[in-house]
Each structure stands twice: as C-alpha cells, then as structure tokens.
Design a protein around this motif. Structure first.
Motif, mmCIF file in Angstrom:
data_model
loop_
_atom_site.group_PDB
_atom_site.id
_atom_site.type_symbol
_atom_site.label_atom_id
_atom_site.label_comp_id
_atom_site.label_asym_id
_atom_site.label_seq_id
_atom_site.Cartn_x
_atom_site.Cartn_y
_atom_site.Cartn_z
ATOM 1 N N ALA A 175 0.664 3.893 -2.996
ATOM 2 C CA ALA A 175 0.243 5.262 -2.713
ATOM 3 C C ALA A 175 1.183 6.279 -3.350
ATOM 4 O O ALA A 175 0.760 7.355 -3.729
ATOM 5 N N GLU B 56 -7.318 6.116 -11.633
ATOM 6 C CA GLU B 56 -5.913 5.812 -11.389
ATOM 7 C C GLU B 56 -5.424 4.757 -12.387
ATOM 8 O O GLU B 56 -4.337 4.869 -12.937
ATOM 9 N N ALA C 228 0.396 10.243 -7.024
ATOM 10 C CA ALA C 228 0.251 10.787 -5.671
ATOM 11 C C ALA C 228 0.335 12.313 -5.714
ATOM 12 O O ALA C 228 -0.455 13.009 -5.056
ATOM 13 N N ASP D 196 3.561 5.818 -9.723
ATOM 14 C CA ASP D 196 2.918 5.905 -8.404
ATOM 15 C C ASP D 196 3.140 7.283 -7.796
ATOM 16 O O ASP D 196 2.207 7.910 -7.282
ATOM 17 N N GLN E 183 0.830 -1.202 0.000
ATOM 18 C CA GLN E 183 0.000 0.000 0.000
ATOM 19 C C GLN E 183 0.862 1.248 0.000
ATOM 20 O O GLN E 183 0.545 2.223 -0.668
#
Length: 122
Positions: A21, A81, A116, A112, A17
């Motif tokens: 993230a 996403e 973010a 990623d 995770q």
C-alpha cells in the motif's frame, strides 16, 4: 498448531499488504524527485511534464495541457499500478523514446510510497 500457522500466514499477508500500500507521507517526500517537472493537486497543470492527477486509469498521453512525445502518444498504455511501477523503475524500458529525462527509481518501497501519494489525487 493449525491456528498458529493460520495466524502467522494472516500476519505475513497483512505485512505484505501494508508494504504494497505504501506510505503517503513518505510518498510526498519521494515526489520531490518528480516535482520539478510534474504537479498534483487542485491547481496542477502540465509544465515540463504532465500533471499527474488521476494518473491511474488514464491513457498515456491523454492530458491536454502537455505536449507528449510520439513514443508516449503511441504507447497505448493505460496507466495502472503495475504499469506505473514498471515505468517508475525504468521509464526508457517501458516507453522507449519518451521525453522524460529520469533514469528510474530502484527502490521498490519508494515506488510503493510514491504510488500511495499519487493515488490521493483523483
């Protein structure tokens, strides 16, 4: 033994995770590749590419301050996403004939981080 296995599973899920993230600070650095054409933030506007505020959940070709290609306008993509990840990896595979002159990002971690960073700009 069962507790150790559960703990190891929980830690590996947490690590996944954290990776998924992304890192906002690293994403800001990654955005440098995009900044010559795209803007984010309070005063963002379309220049050589559309502004990217609120990109997640927005239909492709939806901002009024940029003239999109017919390919992008007709793509029927609503940016998520997953769709952004695929597009950032290989724009021409996701929307053949789009105007963006960018070959893609091959590094998943960098994608990623970039996602973010962009997610801050609602």
């Amino acid at each position: 033994m069962k507790k150790k296995l559960l703990l190891a599973l929980a830690l590996s899920c947490a690590a996944y995770q954290a990776h998924a993230a992304g890192d906002v600070i690293a994403g800001k650095t990654a955005f440098a590749k995009c900044a010559s054409c795209h803007q984010v933030g309070r005063s963002a506007r379309g220049v050589f590419g559309p502004q990217l505020n609120g990109i997640v959940g927005r239909p492709a070709g939806a901002t009024k301050d940029f003239k999109y290609s017919a390919a992008m306008m007709n793509s029927r993509i609503v940016w998520s996403e997953a769709s952004l990840r695929a597009f950032l990896k290989s724009p021409n595979d996701v929307v053949p004939g789009n105007k963006m002159r960018f070959f893609g990002i091959g590094n998943d971690r960098q994608i990623d981080d970039l996602l973010a960073y962009l997610s801050q700009y609602k």
